[in-house]
Design an enzyme around this catalytic site. Sequence first.
Site, short mmCIF file in Angstrom:
data_model
loop_
_atom_site.label_atom_id
_atom_site.label_comp_id
_atom_site.label_asym_id
_atom_site.label_seq_id
_atom_site.Cartn_x
_atom_site.Cartn_y
_atom_site.Cartn_z
N ASP A 114 0.79 -1.24 0.00
CA ASP A 114 0.00 0.00 0.00
C ASP A 114 0.82 1.28 0.00
O ASP A 114 0.25 2.39 0.09
CB ASP A 114 -0.96 0.00 1.19
CG ASP A 114 -2.11 -0.98 0.96
OD1 ASP A 114 -2.60 -1.04 -0.18
OD2 ASP A 114 -2.49 -1.69 1.90
N ASP A 174 -7.09 -4.40 -5.70
CA ASP A 174 -6.81 -3.07 -5.15
C ASP A 174 -5.40 -2.59 -5.53
O ASP A 174 -5.13 -1.39 -5.62
CB ASP A 174 -6.88 -3.06 -3.61
CG ASP A 174 -7.97 -3.92 -3.02
OD1 ASP A 174 -8.39 -4.89 -3.67
OD2 ASP A 174 -8.39 -3.64 -1.89
N1 GLY Z 1 -7.45 -1.78 -0.08
C1 GLY Z 1 -8.22 -2.20 1.00
C2 GLY Z 1 -9.65 -1.88 0.88
O1 GLY Z 1 -10.12 -1.41 -0.12
O2 GLY Z 1 -10.34 -2.12 1.86
#
Ligand code: GLY
Length: 397
Positions: A114, A174
């Site tokens: 992330d 994601d």
């Molecule tokens: N990337 C984690 C979420 O969207 O919860």
Amino acid sequence: MKMRIVALIFLVAFLGCSSPKQKETFSVEKARNTLDFAAVQYRNFVAAMPDTIEPRTFQGDTMVYAGIKWWTSGFYPGSLWYLYEHTGDDFFKKEADKRTRRLEPIQYVTNDHDVGFMLYCSYGNGLRLTGNQEYVDVMITGARSLATRYNPVVGSIRSWDHNRDKWDFPVIVDNMMNLELLIWAAEKSGDEFLRDLSIQHAYTTLENHYRSDYSSYHVVDYNPETGEINQKNTHQGFSDESAWARGQAWGLYGFAMMHRVTGEQEFLDHAIKIADFLLDHPRLPEDKIPYWDFDSPDIPNTYRDVSAASIISSALLDLSTMVEGSQSEKYFGAAETMLASLSSEPYLASEGENGNFILKHSVGHLPGNSEVDVPLTYADYYFLEALHRYIDLKEKI
Ligand code: GLY
């Protein structure tokens, strides 16, 4: 005469009732009003925030915080940068800079994917708006740290290191969102490897995460030695085979963004397919704020996910600039409906409530019974981004 007046009153009343309900409209003026409100709300937010921790959500009547390593840490500074952009007020610039710099240690994070979210939303917006070169090194080092998670056999960046008993090399949809930092860093540093791995990651995701209807799996787990797929499943969605709303949103945004920054036609074609899957979906409500999972068996008696709507609206505005004619109008119009919905009841907070977040009714992780029907930093962030994109596009016309 008296009878005639009574009949007229009945007729007017009847026409009033039977005329179709006026659809919520939106305009640059409304977008600016919403941004004005957001600035008021976030001034209160800043005043209430401790200096040593980041906001996460507001639950019941309690503020929930997180450390800088939590994946959402870049969104609050990012929102402050968007409010600086809107107001031109040094109050937001100073606060955004302060909150951005708190994330400096993130440039060395190599145990989570992330880093792109954290640094591009904070430092990236700061650089865009101020040109402050002190931000550049942090972003390039962060991109290199993120790139250490790339496995050329799989052709992907590893997402998570947790749940090692369950997954060998998990990649979540994601993760498309982290590529914008890498492409930016490739251009800035001249390191072609950062660009190549990003493009490869996107192609691997396109190939393996998507079903024939262009909905996406959440998690694809690979064998890191052979690149073969072990399993496809979900972590935050209703089921392995369902279309978790925010996952669809990340994919849409990610592929549109990857077309914008690389020019690859296949990414645009794919973003269009995802957009059409979402917008033509029979379970997308009329106000275009999706339920938390398109396949929840509890629809319509379940939660909406405002965070998914914020991300989708911003992505659709981006996509609307990449196509023409009725297709562009379709994406722009849907984004406009979403922004109109988000700028009103029941989604927009009132001043001083909702922990000073702008939007209500997001879902973080329903199967984990975490962050259900709450405000979330990323719902606010992508909403502010979408409002800016909307104004910019309208003013170009
Ligand atoms: N990337 C984690 C979420 O969207 O919860």
